[in-house]
Design an enzyme around this catalytic site. Structure first.
Site, PDB file in Angstrom:
ATOM      1  N   HIS A   8       0.829  -1.205   0.000  1.00  0.00           N
ATOM      2  CA  HIS A   8       0.000   0.000   0.000  1.00  0.00           C
ATOM      3  C   HIS A   8       0.870   1.265   0.000  1.00  0.00           C
ATOM      4  O   HIS A   8       0.467   2.294  -0.539  1.00  0.00           O
ATOM      5  CB  HIS A   8      -0.917   0.029   1.221  1.00  0.00           C
ATOM      6  N   ASP A  12      -4.516  -5.106  -8.366  1.00  0.00           N
ATOM      7  CA  ASP A  12      -4.699  -4.573  -7.025  1.00  0.00           C
ATOM      8  C   ASP A  12      -4.985  -3.080  -7.177  1.00  0.00           C
ATOM      9  O   ASP A  12      -4.811  -2.496  -8.252  1.00  0.00           O
ATOM     10  CB  ASP A  12      -3.454  -4.823  -6.167  1.00  0.00           C
TER      11      ASP A  12
END
Length: 573
Positions: free
Chosen positions: A279, A351
């Site tokens: 992330h 993603d």
């Protein structure tokens, strides 16, 4: 005279109408199809060829794709999030968020303006490792979620449902927490090591997601854990043994998809051997290709063989595949390895594109690069308008070939038609049904593991419960469960049971505790001084009730740690 765009819209509407008539004539429920236009008034009047009645999803998808404009094709590969808990009625703050994201006020307008292929529902909690890129939340309770999903499908219109998905992994990443059956974490299922029961549990999860109008679950996590502390994946993984993880992944896929919900293997080609968080940075995977084949790729192959309909590409720099390039943007990873070596034929979804490794490029360029690499569906672009217009620019300047876009849209629509055939109407009677709760309770009980101390020796009272900071709910739940199991519980003193959970380390341990319990990964237990060490891998009420029964001597801890904890056995029982 009608414009080319208008004629195209009429032609598409005619194809959709013909498909609907043909399928209805066979007595089958009509599937919902991609919205051809943001205009709700397109009339089905122009004659057009259509697939034969009862044709398979791939044929229907191919017929529909031939009628789509470049603008419609570009939108079909996008699956953003949106602000607002309703499709059409949002607060001023949510409208402002949608304006920034997509230059519209509501989720419905976003779907219509950009001809979107899907939408992801988001939400997070304090313990959620994915919270860094979740800018909003639009899941609250089943009634609200069902109204939202129904409103989104209505706004999309047409005959093939859009994708509506979420990350319902259970454990640390659980989007929908109230009014539904909560399974224990993946690692708890790994500790129980009962693939048949795992399949049953994920079938329960699929039934409940489908009842609320969701048709995609971004689960199961298929990463093999190989870090000393679990890293960002932690209890999201089924464990550290590739074969054991593979059996759990296959069971999860079969369970979810038996309920008509697409399962998603993630994070390809494997996020479990790095502590770095994709992330916020680009993790580096330095394994040789041989090691990758023997470990990380094993569960993905197992899930693919079990029929997984989606695979999520990870933002991971896998040196043995294409050094310096995130796998999510690597043709070698997604085409050569995933499709070529592993034989995957379904939908590859990126993603989230609002994660740091993907934001090194502007939204439009990232979208083109992701498609060219082999993704078919682009998740959570940081700018919907930027990604959409970037794809159109790519078509016009040649950086994105139309054949690649058509290939991706065809795969997406094929799956959407397949899900339409499997989809049932909302049935809230299945939500948290007693039979479902019993399945979750059994899985939670089978997971409890004792790693130190006399096996199943009852804890005599009085007992007090202490916790690391922020775990008041878990403390209260365990105290109530202990009392129900016949254990005397006092506010302080006596025999101390100390609870630790997600993100806790040595500083969160209680050196005076008689029992230390890990409610997430068990690695923290390596530094605990308590004479009795137990792991539940999860902090659901069912997990804590099972823990209470074990501590009271009324249940033997049958689980075995699915990861190696330094200095401790997998189980003492």
């Amino acid at each position: 005279m009608a414009s080319p765009r208008s004629r195209l819209a009429l032609l598409l509407a005619a194809v959709v109408a013909a498909i609907l008539v043909a399928i209805t004539a066979c007595g089958k429920q009509a599937p919902r199809a991609a919205a051809p236009s943001s205009s709700p008034s397109a009339a089905a009047t122009a004659p057009a060829p259509s697939p034969t009645a009862g044709s398979d999803p791939a044929s229907r998808a191919a017929a529909l794709v031939k009628t789509l404009s470049d603008e419609q094709l570009a939108g079909q590969v996008l699956m953003p999030y949106a602000y607002g808990s309703s499709a059409t009625d949002v607060s001023a703050g949510s409208a402002a968020g949608n304006q920034k994201l997509a230059k519209v006020d509501t989720p419905a307008q976003m779907l219509q303006k950009y001809h979107l292929g899907g939408l992801i529902l988001v939400g997070f909690s304090a313990d959620d490792p994915t919270a860094t890129n979740q800018a909003t939340t639009n899941v609250d309770n089943p009634k609200q979620i069902t109204a939202l999903t129904g409103g989104l499908q209505k706004a999309a219109g047409g005959q093939a449902p859009i994708f509506i998905g979420t990350d319902q992994e259970f454990g640390a990443v659980t989007r929908i927490k109230s009014g539904v059956t909560l399974l224990p974490s993946a690692m708890a299922l790994g500790a129980a090591n009962q693939p048949g029961a795992t399949q049953q549990g994920w079938s329960v999860a699929g039934d409940e997601l489908r009842a609320m109008g969701l048709n995609v679950n971004f689960a199961p996590d298929s990463d093999v854990l190989g870090t000393s502390d679990g890293g960002v994946i932690g209890s999201r993984s089924f464990g550290g043994d590739p074969k054991a993880v593979a059996s759990q992944v296959a069971a999860s896929v079969k369970g979810l998809q038996s309920a008509g919900v697409a399962a998603t293997l993630k994070h390809f080609p494997g996020h479990g051997s790095t502590a770095s968080d994709s992330h916020t940075a680009l993790p580096v995977i330095s394994k040789t290709k041989v090691d990758l084949d023997k470990t990380d790729l094993v569960p993905f192959k197992s899930g693919i063989d079990a029929g997984a309909q989606m695979v999520m590409s990870g933002h991971l720099d896998v040196k043995s595949i294409e050094p310096g390039v995130p796998a999510s943007f690597s043709h070698k990873a997604l085409v050569d390895v995933l499709r070529g070596q592993l034989g995957f034929k379904g939908v590859v979804v990126s993603d989230a594109l609002n994660m740091e490794p993907a934001e090194k490029w502007p939204a439009g360029e990232a979208a083109v690069r992701a498609l060219n690499a082999g993704n078919d569906l682009l998740l959570m672009p940081p700018s919907v308008d930027g990604a959409y217009n970037g794809l159109l620019s790519g078509l016009h300047d040649g950086s994105l070939k139309k054949d690649r876009l058509v290939e991706a849209v065809t795969r997406d629509l094929t799956l959407r038609f397949s899900l339409a055939d499997a989809q049932a109407g909302p049935d809230h009677n299945v939500l948290a049904a007693q039979s479902h709760l019993d399945v979750a309770s059994g899985l939670s009980s089978a997971a409890v593991t004792q790693l130190k101390g006399q096996c199943a020796a009852p804890l005599t009272g009085p007992v007090s419960v202490s916790t690391s900071p922020g775990r008041d709910t878990s403390k209260a739940t365990l105290e109530k469960a202990l009392r129900s199991a016949g254990v005397q519980v006092v506010p302080s003193g006596g025999r101390v049971v100390h609870l630790v959970g997600y993100g806790d380390g040595p500083g969160d341990l209680n050196p005076k505790a008689d029992v230390t319990v890990a409610m997430d990964t068990p690695y923290v237990l390596a530094g605990a001084k308590s004479p009795t060490l137990v792991a539940t891998y999860s902090s659901t009420p069912d997990s804590l009730k099972a823990l209470a029964r074990v501590l009271a001597g009324k249940q033997k801890p049958m689980g075995k740690s699915p990861v190696a904890v330094p200095g401790l056995p997998r189980s003492v029982c």
